[in-house]
Design an enzyme around this catalytic site. Structure first.
Site, mmCIF file in Angstrom:
data_model
loop_
_atom_site.group_PDB
_atom_site.id
_atom_site.type_symbol
_atom_site.label_atom_id
_atom_site.label_comp_id
_atom_site.label_asym_id
_atom_site.label_seq_id
_atom_site.Cartn_x
_atom_site.Cartn_y
_atom_site.Cartn_z
ATOM 1 N N GLU A 35 1.587 7.434 59.293
ATOM 2 C CA GLU A 35 2.215 6.168 58.878
ATOM 3 C C GLU A 35 3.749 6.228 58.931
ATOM 4 O O GLU A 35 4.403 5.211 59.137
ATOM 5 C CB GLU A 35 1.760 5.779 57.465
ATOM 6 C CG GLU A 35 0.431 5.055 57.426
ATOM 7 C CD GLU A 35 0.404 3.742 58.222
ATOM 8 O OE1 GLU A 35 1.355 2.944 58.125
ATOM 9 O OE2 GLU A 35 -0.587 3.527 58.952
ATOM 10 N N GLY A 36 4.322 7.418 58.718
ATOM 11 C CA GLY A 36 5.784 7.555 58.797
ATOM 12 C C GLY A 36 6.273 7.186 60.190
ATOM 13 O O GLY A 36 7.190 6.366 60.354
ATOM 14 N N HIS A 37 5.620 7.769 61.210
ATOM 15 C CA HIS A 37 5.995 7.424 62.589
ATOM 16 C C HIS A 37 5.749 5.928 62.847
ATOM 17 O O HIS A 37 6.568 5.267 63.491
ATOM 18 C CB HIS A 37 5.128 8.197 63.595
ATOM 19 C CG HIS A 37 5.297 9.680 63.562
ATOM 20 N ND1 HIS A 37 4.309 10.525 63.137
ATOM 21 C CD2 HIS A 37 6.344 10.463 63.930
ATOM 22 C CE1 HIS A 37 4.729 11.781 63.248
ATOM 23 N NE2 HIS A 37 5.959 11.777 63.713
ATOM 24 N N GLY A 147 13.313 9.312 60.917
ATOM 25 C CA GLY A 147 12.900 9.214 59.516
ATOM 26 C C GLY A 147 13.859 9.978 58.606
ATOM 27 O O GLY A 147 14.372 11.031 58.977
ATOM 28 N N GLN A 153 18.300 16.483 60.278
ATOM 29 C CA GLN A 153 18.114 16.131 61.698
ATOM 30 C C GLN A 153 18.777 14.782 61.992
ATOM 31 O O GLN A 153 19.512 14.639 62.978
ATOM 32 C CB GLN A 153 16.622 16.065 62.007
ATOM 33 C CG GLN A 153 16.281 15.361 63.307
ATOM 34 C CD GLN A 153 14.821 15.516 63.672
ATOM 35 O OE1 GLN A 153 14.398 16.568 64.090
ATOM 36 N NE2 GLN A 153 14.039 14.448 63.540
ATOM 37 N N SER A 185 3.756 13.871 56.632
ATOM 38 C CA SER A 185 4.236 14.860 57.604
ATOM 39 C C SER A 185 3.052 15.289 58.457
ATOM 40 O O SER A 185 1.927 15.404 57.949
ATOM 41 C CB SER A 185 4.792 16.074 56.856
ATOM 42 O OG SER A 185 4.867 17.180 57.723
HETATM 43 O O1 PAF Z 1 11.365 14.845 64.294
HETATM 44 C C1 PAF Z 1 10.730 15.209 65.317
HETATM 45 O O2 PAF Z 1 9.548 14.906 65.490
HETATM 46 C C2 PAF Z 1 11.452 16.050 66.363
HETATM 47 O O3 PAF Z 1 12.359 16.924 65.784
HETATM 48 C C3 PAF Z 1 12.108 15.211 67.474
HETATM 49 C C4 PAF Z 1 13.219 14.325 66.921
HETATM 50 C C5 PAF Z 1 11.076 14.355 68.167
HETATM 51 C C6 PAF Z 1 12.742 16.142 68.511
HETATM 52 O O4 PAF Z 1 11.808 16.979 69.087
#
Ligand code: PAF
Length: 283
Positions: A35-37, A147, A153, A185
């Site tokens: 769901e996060g994605h 996210g 990141q 996650s």
């Molecule tokens: O957050 C992630 O899933 C990864 O670090 C990403 C940004 C796709 C880079 O591989």
């Protein structure tokens, strides 16, 4: 949804769409979508004409003893989810397509990687910045979505975009949580039933910090001690990688709580390393 495996094909499709003034939204992922994605993809769908998602388990962001080989790969269900969300293109390259023989250019930041997760995952953010820079050159998006769960990141990508003059808006979207508070996650799928219960210690420790800050506590060592106590109460055998309260932009550790701070932690539950964070504003 069209699945594209080749860089040149993806670039030529995008260039054609750009000629037609289409606005491109991009969500880079490593698959095992949750769901996060999907929340990032929905936001991208709202704000752009065309939505591109990439699935690429990026080998260069995993350390030698990390979970590259066992990282969940759930292509068929990911594809169904992306179709349901009306994604236009899935970019799905092979490692050889992304890193052909002779590849030797990497993107490095001087300071931001040397805090939080970067301290225990040397080279990780070099791998992330490098692959994201490549993906940006391939997909050429107007907007790209990340996210807040991977706060460091997101900050590194924001900095890289400024420093390398990518003409891309970076959108950082809120953490999506399970009903009991556990941050979603792809790595949650590693947890046994018993570990899943213990995994709640991250969220509970963050709640503890929030309560203390709201009540006026400003001493960070005091807050961190209480967070550690909360973790040990819920998961006595958890292995704490770090608990940190940092400046939201520099990621430097603070000794007293300022107006706006990020409380972040990484904890091993069994062999699974989980991360979470809260952005807290002091009233
Ligand atoms: O957050 C992630 O899933 C990864 O670090 C990403 C940004 C796709 C880079 O591989």
């Amino acid at each position: 949804m069209k699945i594209i495996e080749k860089i040149l094909e993806m670039q030529s499709i995008i260039l054609n769409l750009k000629k037609k003034s289409k606005k491109i939204g991009f969500v880079p992922t490593m698959g095992a979508l949750h769901e996060g994605h999907l929340s990032l993809i929905r936001e991208a769908r709202k704000e752009n004409d065309i939505v591109v998602v990439s699935i690429f388990v990026n080998p260069i962001q995993f350390g030698p003893n990390e979970d590259l080989n066992k990282y969940p790969r759930t292509f068929e269900s990911d594809k169904k989810n992306l179709e349901r969300e009306k994604v236009d293109f899935l970019f799905f390259p092979t490692p050889m397509e992304m890193y052909p023989e002779g590849f030797e250019t990497y993107v490095n930041l001087k300071k931001l990687p040397y805090h939080l997760c970067g301290l225990s995952r040397p080279g990780h953010f070099e791998g992330v910045a490098t692959v994201v820079a490549k993906l940006f050159n391939i997909v050429m998006p107007d907007n790209a979505y990340f996210g807040q769960k991977d706060y460091q990141q997101a900050k590194i990508i924001e900095r890289m975009v400024l420093d390398l003059n990518f003409k891309i808006n970076i959108k950082i979207m809120p953490i999506v949580r399970e009903k009991d508070g556990l941050a979603m996650s792809s790595r949650n799928s590693y947890l046994t039933t018993e570990e899943r219960k213990k995994a709640l210690c991250l969220y509970q420790a963050l709640q503890k910090a929030k309560e203390m800050i709201e009540k006026g506590e400003i001493k960070i060592d005091v807050i961190k001690k209480e967070m550690e106590k909360t973790i040990k109460e819920i998961a006595p055998d958890a292995n704490i990688d770090y608990i940190a309260i940092v400046h939201p932009d520099t990621l430097s550790e603070l000794s007293v709580v300022e107006k706006r701070v990020v409380v972040a932690l990484a904890v091993f539950i069994g062999s699974t390393r989980l991360i979470d964070n809260f952005i807290i504003e002091r009233s």
